[in-house]
Design a protein around this motif. Structure first.
Motif, PDB file in Angstrom:
ATOM      1  N   ALA A 128     125.197  21.405  56.849  1.00  8.11           N
ATOM      2  CA  ALA A 128     124.796  21.022  58.204  1.00  8.11           C
ATOM      3  C   ALA A 128     123.309  20.684  58.308  1.00  8.11           C
ATOM      4  N   PHE A 129     122.480  21.186  57.389  1.00  8.86           N
ATOM      5  CA  PHE A 129     121.046  20.913  57.460  1.00  8.86           C
ATOM      6  C   PHE A 129     120.751  19.418  57.305  1.00  8.86           C
ATOM      7  N   LEU A 130     121.679  18.667  56.692  1.00  6.13           N
ATOM      8  CA  LEU A 130     121.481  17.228  56.516  1.00  6.13           C
ATOM      9  C   LEU A 130     121.711  16.444  57.809  1.00  6.13           C
ATOM     10  N   ILE A 131     122.189  17.130  58.837  1.00  6.97           N
ATOM     11  CA  ILE A 131     122.435  16.461  60.114  1.00  6.97           C
ATOM     12  C   ILE A 131     121.840  17.229  61.292  1.00  6.97           C
ATOM     13  N   ASP A 132     121.663  18.546  61.147  1.00  7.80           N
ATOM     14  CA  ASP A 132     121.244  19.390  62.269  1.00  7.80           C
ATOM     15  C   ASP A 132     119.744  19.618  62.363  1.00  7.80           C
ATOM     16  N   SER A 133     119.034  19.569  61.246  1.00  6.63           N
ATOM     17  CA  SER A 133     117.617  19.923  61.255  1.00  6.63           C
ATOM     18  C   SER A 133     116.810  18.918  62.077  1.00  6.63           C
ATOM     19  N   MET A 134     115.672  19.380  62.584  1.00  8.90           N
ATOM     20  CA  MET A 134     114.833  18.522  63.420  1.00  8.90           C
ATOM     21  C   MET A 134     114.366  17.291  62.647  1.00  8.90           C
ATOM     22  N   VAL A 135     114.031  17.493  61.369  1.00 11.67           N
ATOM     23  CA  VAL A 135     113.556  16.374  60.555  1.00 11.67           C
ATOM     24  C   VAL A 135     114.656  15.324  60.395  1.00 11.67           C
ATOM     25  N   MET A 136     115.869  15.775  60.051  1.00 13.17           N
ATOM     26  CA  MET A 136     116.958  14.820  59.826  1.00 13.17           C
ATOM     27  C   MET A 136     117.408  14.163  61.135  1.00 13.17           C
ATOM     28  N   ARG A 137     117.314  14.887  62.239  1.00 20.30           N
ATOM     29  CA  ARG A 137     117.633  14.267  63.526  1.00 20.30           C
ATOM     30  C   ARG A 137     116.649  13.142  63.833  1.00 20.30           C
ATOM     31  N   SER A 138     115.374  13.377  63.498  1.00 16.67           N
ATOM     32  CA  SER A 138     114.362  12.342  63.711  1.00 16.67           C
ATOM     33  C   SER A 138     114.608  11.149  62.800  1.00 16.67           C
ATOM     34  N   VAL A 139     114.966  11.422  61.546  1.00 12.97           N
ATOM     35  CA  VAL A 139     115.284  10.340  60.603  1.00 12.97           C
ATOM     36  C   VAL A 139     116.457   9.519  61.125  1.00 12.97           C
ATOM     37  N   LEU A 140     117.502  10.209  61.585  1.00  9.72           N
ATOM     38  CA  LEU A 140     118.677   9.521  62.118  1.00  9.72           C
ATOM     39  C   LEU A 140     118.308   8.685  63.341  1.00  9.72           C
ATOM     40  N   ALA A 141     117.452   9.236  64.193  1.00 12.05           N
ATOM     41  CA  ALA A 141     117.032   8.507  65.390  1.00 12.05           C
ATOM     42  C   ALA A 141     116.318   7.216  65.023  1.00 12.05           C
ATOM     43  N   VAL A 142     115.427   7.281  64.042  1.00 14.59           N
ATOM     44  CA  VAL A 142     114.696   6.084  63.610  1.00 14.59           C
ATOM     45  C   VAL A 142     115.656   5.067  62.995  1.00 14.59           C
ATOM     46  N   ILE A 143     116.609   5.546  62.187  1.00 15.92           N
ATOM     47  CA  ILE A 143     117.611   4.645  61.596  1.00 15.92           C
ATOM     48  C   ILE A 143     118.368   3.902  62.689  1.00 15.92           C
ATOM     49  N   LEU A 144     118.776   4.620  63.725  1.00 15.06           N
ATOM     50  CA  LEU A 144     119.525   3.995  64.814  1.00 15.06           C
ATOM     51  C   LEU A 144     118.687   2.955  65.550  1.00 15.06           C
ATOM     52  N   MET A 145     117.429   3.267  65.788  1.00 20.25           N
ATOM     53  CA  MET A 145     116.567   2.352  66.525  1.00 20.25           C
ATOM     54  C   MET A 145     116.299   1.083  65.710  1.00 20.25           C
ATOM     55  N   VAL A 146     116.055   1.240  64.414  1.00 24.06           N
ATOM     56  CA  VAL A 146     115.819   0.065  63.561  1.00 24.06           C
ATOM     57  C   VAL A 146     117.092  -0.771  63.442  1.00 24.06           C
ATOM     58  N   THR A 147     118.237  -0.090  63.242  1.00 24.17           N
ATOM     59  CA  THR A 147     119.514  -0.810  63.153  1.00 24.17           C
ATOM     60  C   THR A 147     119.789  -1.591  64.434  1.00 24.17           C
ATOM     61  N   GLY A 148     119.587  -0.933  65.574  1.00 25.96           N
ATOM     62  CA  GLY A 148     119.800  -1.607  66.849  1.00 25.96           C
ATOM     63  C   GLY A 148     118.895  -2.809  67.022  1.00 25.96           C
ATOM     64  N   ALA A 149     117.632  -2.667  66.614  1.00 25.29           N
ATOM     65  CA  ALA A 149     116.687  -3.784  66.743  1.00 25.29           C
ATOM     66  C   ALA A 149     117.109  -4.970  65.883  1.00 25.29           C
ATOM     67  N   VAL A 150     117.561  -4.694  64.651  1.00 24.49           N
ATOM     68  CA  VAL A 150     117.989  -5.773  63.760  1.00 24.49           C
ATOM     69  C   VAL A 150     119.225  -6.471  64.317  1.00 24.49           C
ATOM     70  N   ILE A 151     120.203  -5.693  64.805  1.00 24.92           N
ATOM     71  CA  ILE A 151     121.412  -6.297  65.363  1.00 24.92           C
ATOM     72  C   ILE A 151     121.078  -7.115  66.605  1.00 24.92           C
ATOM     73  N   PHE A 152     120.172  -6.617  67.432  1.00 18.74           N
ATOM     74  CA  PHE A 152     119.816  -7.324  68.657  1.00 18.74           C
ATOM     75  C   PHE A 152     119.161  -8.662  68.343  1.00 18.74           C
ATOM     76  N   VAL A 153     118.276  -8.672  67.338  1.00 22.02           N
ATOM     77  CA  VAL A 153     117.533  -9.891  67.001  1.00 22.02           C
ATOM     78  C   VAL A 153     118.382 -10.867  66.188  1.00 22.02           C
ATOM     79  N   ALA A 154     119.178 -10.333  65.249  1.00 23.27           N
ATOM     80  CA  ALA A 154     119.893 -11.198  64.308  1.00 23.27           C
ATOM     81  C   ALA A 154     121.410 -11.054  64.394  1.00 23.27           C
ATOM     82  N   GLY A 155     121.900 -10.509  65.496  1.00 27.89           N
ATOM     83  CA  GLY A 155     123.331 -10.278  65.633  1.00 27.89           C
ATOM     84  C   GLY A 155     124.168 -11.541  65.703  1.00 27.89           C
ATOM     85  N   PHE A 156     123.495 -12.693  65.868  1.00 26.37           N
ATOM     86  CA  PHE A 156     124.227 -13.967  65.911  1.00 26.37           C
ATOM     87  C   PHE A 156     124.722 -14.389  64.529  1.00 26.37           C
ATOM     88  N   ILE A 157     124.195 -13.789  63.464  1.00 29.69           N
ATOM     89  CA  ILE A 157     124.615 -14.150  62.114  1.00 29.69           C
ATOM     90  C   ILE A 157     126.014 -13.585  61.879  1.00 29.69           C
TER      91      ILE A 157
END
Length: 197
Positions: free
Chosen positions: A123-152
């Motif tokens: 659970a530490f790979l998903i529950d810890s504060m550090v990993m939650r922050s990592v996951l949050a950044v991954i989601l934000m970057v993924t969303g930004a890429v899909i928003f900008v280039a989702g037409f491909i």
């Protein structure tokens, strides 16, 4: 968290979405969010990524809407919030009940197949504060890429795969599945590098 609770989180999500889809012709994004209730961000990520894989993702505008949601969820996770806030304009976006029903029906066999494979572990790979922050950044970057280039063609589908896996990991506190989701990022990054650079 008990295994029964894990099963309830994932299977009841699809059941509730199916009931909503069959109840009316047009469904707003706000109604979808309300249907999710207090289940947390994991099931919401599963739903968003599934929309990009299933027929709903073919509707013009759905990739962009899903991308905005990923950015919003990432931002809420960074601030420690447990519930999603939706701008009123975004909440009024509509999709057809029939398309949602078809997508849910196609997703159910996969969820049933995956159910025995998901369990709370590492659970530490998903529950810890550090990993939650990592996951949050991954989601934000993924969303930004899909928003900008989702037409491909195909790009939203590819980028939704790791979000689907991480959403299931978050919903079931399964760190092993989260690790798989993190590993899936490398080939996706290489693909984006080849497409854009």
């Amino acid at each position: 968290m008990s295994r029964d609770h894990d099963d309830w989180v994932l299977s009841s999500l699809l059941d509730d979405l199916a009931r909503l889809a069959l109840s009316r012709d047009q469904i707003t994004v706000s109604e979808l969010i309300d249907t999710l209730g207090a289940r947390g961000f994991g099931p919401l990520l599963v739903m968003l990524s599934a929309f990009l894989i299933l027929p709903v993702g073919m509707v013009p505008g759905i990739p962009a809407v899903s991308a905005v949601f990923m950015i919003l969820i990432g931002g809420r996770m960074l601030t420690g919030e447990a519930r999603l806030w939706v701008p009123a304009r975004l909440g009024r976006v509509k999709l057809t009940g029939h398309l949602l029903a078809v997508s849910v029906a196609r997703a159910q066999p996969a969820i049933l197949w995956l159910r025995p494979l998901l369990a709370p572990r590492l659970a530490f790979l998903i529950d810890s504060m550090v990993m939650r922050s990592v996951l949050a950044v991954i989601l934000m970057v993924t969303g930004a890429v899909i928003f900008v280039a989702g037409f491909i063609p195909g790009l939203p589908f590819v980028l939704s795969l790791h979000v689907l896996v991480l959403g299931m990991a978050l919903a079931t506190r399964d760190g092993l599945v989260a690790l798989i989701g993190y590993c899936m990022l490398l080939p996706e990054i290489l693909l984006i590098w080849r497409v854009f650079l």
